[in-house]
Design a protein around this motif. Structure first.
Motif, PDB file in Angstrom:
ATOM      1  N   ARG A 140      45.999  12.412  23.484  1.00  0.00           N
ATOM      2  CA  ARG A 140      44.843  12.693  22.629  1.00  0.00           C
ATOM      3  C   ARG A 140      43.891  11.499  22.596  1.00  0.00           C
ATOM      4  N   ALA A 141      44.424  10.298  22.564  1.00  0.00           N
ATOM      5  CA  ALA A 141      43.572   9.108  22.580  1.00  0.00           C
ATOM      6  C   ALA A 141      42.728   9.069  23.861  1.00  0.00           C
ATOM      7  N   ARG A 142      43.318   9.442  24.995  1.00  0.00           N
ATOM      8  CA  ARG A 142      42.566   9.493  26.253  1.00  0.00           C
ATOM      9  C   ARG A 142      41.483  10.557  26.199  1.00  0.00           C
ATOM     10  N   GLU A 143      41.791  11.709  25.633  1.00  0.00           N
ATOM     11  CA  GLU A 143      40.788  12.774  25.500  1.00  0.00           C
ATOM     12  C   GLU A 143      39.603  12.282  24.677  1.00  0.00           C
ATOM     13  N   ILE A 144      39.890  11.566  23.599  1.00  0.00           N
ATOM     14  CA  ILE A 144      38.824  11.027  22.756  1.00  0.00           C
ATOM     15  C   ILE A 144      38.007   9.988  23.528  1.00  0.00           C
ATOM     16  N   GLY A 145      38.666   9.147  24.302  1.00  0.00           N
ATOM     17  CA  GLY A 145      37.948   8.172  25.124  1.00  0.00           C
ATOM     18  C   GLY A 145      36.983   8.855  26.081  1.00  0.00           C
ATOM     19  N   LYS A 146      37.430   9.931  26.708  1.00  0.00           N
ATOM     20  CA  LYS A 146      36.568  10.680  27.630  1.00  0.00           C
ATOM     21  C   LYS A 146      35.408  11.321  26.887  1.00  0.00           C
ATOM     22  N   GLU A 147      35.667  11.798  25.683  1.00  0.00           N
ATOM     23  CA  GLU A 147      34.594  12.404  24.899  1.00  0.00           C
ATOM     24  C   GLU A 147      33.567  11.357  24.480  1.00  0.00           C
ATOM     25  N   PHE A 148      34.034  10.163  24.084  1.00  0.00           N
ATOM     26  CA  PHE A 148      33.093   9.093  23.756  1.00  0.00           C
ATOM     27  C   PHE A 148      32.245   8.730  24.967  1.00  0.00           C
ATOM     28  N   LEU A 149      32.873   8.669  26.132  1.00  0.00           N
ATOM     29  CA  LEU A 149      32.123   8.353  27.348  1.00  0.00           C
ATOM     30  C   LEU A 149      31.027   9.393  27.560  1.00  0.00           C
ATOM     31  N   LYS A 150      31.369  10.641  27.377  1.00  0.00           N
ATOM     32  CA  LYS A 150      30.403  11.727  27.563  1.00  0.00           C
ATOM     33  C   LYS A 150      29.293  11.675  26.507  1.00  0.00           C
ATOM     34  N   LEU A 151      29.658  11.413  25.253  1.00  0.00           N
ATOM     35  CA  LEU A 151      28.685  11.400  24.160  1.00  0.00           C
ATOM     36  C   LEU A 151      27.800  10.166  24.158  1.00  0.00           C
ATOM     37  N   ALA A 152      28.392   8.994  24.430  1.00  0.00           N
ATOM     38  CA  ALA A 152      27.666   7.751  24.185  1.00  0.00           C
ATOM     39  C   ALA A 152      27.828   6.707  25.283  1.00  0.00           C
ATOM     40  N   GLY A 153      28.473   7.041  26.372  1.00  0.00           N
ATOM     41  CA  GLY A 153      28.617   6.102  27.470  1.00  0.00           C
ATOM     42  C   GLY A 153      29.634   5.003  27.179  1.00  0.00           C
ATOM     43  N   PHE A 154      29.694   4.057  28.094  1.00  0.00           N
ATOM     44  CA  PHE A 154      30.656   2.961  27.987  1.00  0.00           C
ATOM     45  C   PHE A 154      30.426   2.135  26.725  1.00  0.00           C
ATOM     46  N   LYS A 155      29.168   1.872  26.396  1.00  0.00           N
ATOM     47  CA  LYS A 155      28.875   1.108  25.181  1.00  0.00           C
ATOM     48  C   LYS A 155      29.341   1.867  23.943  1.00  0.00           C
ATOM     49  N   GLY A 156      29.271   3.180  23.991  1.00  0.00           N
ATOM     50  CA  GLY A 156      29.775   3.987  22.886  1.00  0.00           C
ATOM     51  C   GLY A 156      31.277   3.841  22.729  1.00  0.00           C
ATOM     52  N   MET A 157      31.982   3.731  23.853  1.00  0.00           N
ATOM     53  CA  MET A 157      33.427   3.492  23.804  1.00  0.00           C
ATOM     54  C   MET A 157      33.714   2.147  23.153  1.00  0.00           C
ATOM     55  N   GLN A 158      32.957   1.124  23.551  1.00  0.00           N
ATOM     56  CA  GLN A 158      33.142  -0.203  22.972  1.00  0.00           C
ATOM     57  C   GLN A 158      32.853  -0.189  21.470  1.00  0.00           C
ATOM     58  N   THR A 159      31.815   0.505  21.093  1.00  0.00           N
ATOM     59  CA  THR A 159      31.453   0.605  19.681  1.00  0.00           C
ATOM     60  C   THR A 159      32.537   1.334  18.900  1.00  0.00           C
ATOM     61  N   ALA A 160      33.122   2.358  19.501  1.00  0.00           N
ATOM     62  CA  ALA A 160      34.198   3.099  18.837  1.00  0.00           C
ATOM     63  C   ALA A 160      35.379   2.192  18.534  1.00  0.00           C
ATOM     64  N   VAL A 161      35.745   1.343  19.475  1.00  0.00           N
ATOM     65  CA  VAL A 161      36.849   0.405  19.255  1.00  0.00           C
ATOM     66  C   VAL A 161      36.523  -0.515  18.080  1.00  0.00           C
ATOM     67  N   GLY A 162      35.311  -1.015  18.044  1.00  0.00           N
ATOM     68  CA  GLY A 162      34.904  -1.867  16.934  1.00  0.00           C
ATOM     69  C   GLY A 162      34.945  -1.133  15.607  1.00  0.00           C
ATOM     70  N   SER A 163      34.545   0.123  15.610  1.00  0.00           N
ATOM     71  CA  SER A 163      34.570   0.926  14.385  1.00  0.00           C
ATOM     72  C   SER A 163      35.994   1.182  13.914  1.00  0.00           C
ATOM     73  N   VAL A 164      36.890   1.469  14.847  1.00  0.00           N
ATOM     74  CA  VAL A 164      38.301   1.666  14.491  1.00  0.00           C
ATOM     75  C   VAL A 164      38.857   0.371  13.908  1.00  0.00           C
ATOM     76  N   ARG A 165      38.561  -0.748  14.530  1.00  0.00           N
ATOM     77  CA  ARG A 165      39.034  -2.049  14.048  1.00  0.00           C
ATOM     78  C   ARG A 165      38.560  -2.278  12.604  1.00  0.00           C
ATOM     79  N   LYS A 166      37.303  -2.005  12.321  1.00  0.00           N
ATOM     80  CA  LYS A 166      36.766  -2.178  10.970  1.00  0.00           C
ATOM     81  C   LYS A 166      37.467  -1.259   9.976  1.00  0.00           C
ATOM     82  N   ARG A 167      37.725  -0.034  10.386  1.00  0.00           N
ATOM     83  CA  ARG A 167      38.413   0.893   9.482  1.00  0.00           C
ATOM     84  C   ARG A 167      39.850   0.454   9.212  1.00  0.00           C
ATOM     85  N   LEU A 168      40.502  -0.093  10.223  1.00  0.00           N
ATOM     86  CA  LEU A 168      41.851  -0.610  10.013  1.00  0.00           C
ATOM     87  C   LEU A 168      41.831  -1.759   9.014  1.00  0.00           C
TER      88      LEU A 168
END
Length: 116
Positions: free
Chosen positions: A63-91
């Motif tokens: 499921r994590a891989r599916e989400i990574g692919k969806e982020f790539l589709k929605l927002a590109g590589f930078k969107g993937m990087q931003t998602a990681v930062g957002s998860v880190r902040k939420r943690l």
């Protein structure tokens, strides 16, 4: 660093794609970040209970891989990087250590050029 606000992005993008499309995309991104945060927490707990096997063996891996692919589709590589930062902040917001993001750090390997 670019300090754009959601409002400035809305002003730039909504006229091109429409209000409903913009809001649906923003909602989808938030939903994916929430799910990824929950997967990260569950994955870390599972890994600790199971002596930290290879990330491919985590029940949350696919499921994590599916989400990574969806982020790539929605927002590109930078969107993937931003998602990681957002998860880190939420943690951090939950009082958890955000340094253990193995589901994304290694689980996204090969998605859009992501390298672990």
């Amino acid at each position: 660093m670019n300090n754009r606000t959601l409002e400035s992005l809305y002003d730039e993008i909504a006229p091109k794609v429409g209000h409903e499309t913009f809001m649906a995309a923003a909602s989808r991104v938030d939903s994916l970040i929430t799910e990824l945060t929950e997967l990260t927490i569950a994955g870390n707990e599972w890994a600790e209970e199971n002596s930290y096997p290879a990330v491919e063996n985590y029940p949350q891996y696919q499921r994590a891989r599916e989400i990574g692919k969806e982020f790539l589709k929605l927002a590109g590589f930078k969107g993937m990087q931003t998602a990681v930062g957002s998860v880190r902040k939420r943690l951090y917001g939950k009082g958890l250590d955000g340094s253990s993001l193995i589901l994304m750090e290694y689980g996204w390997s090969g998605i859009g050029g992501w390298q672990s």
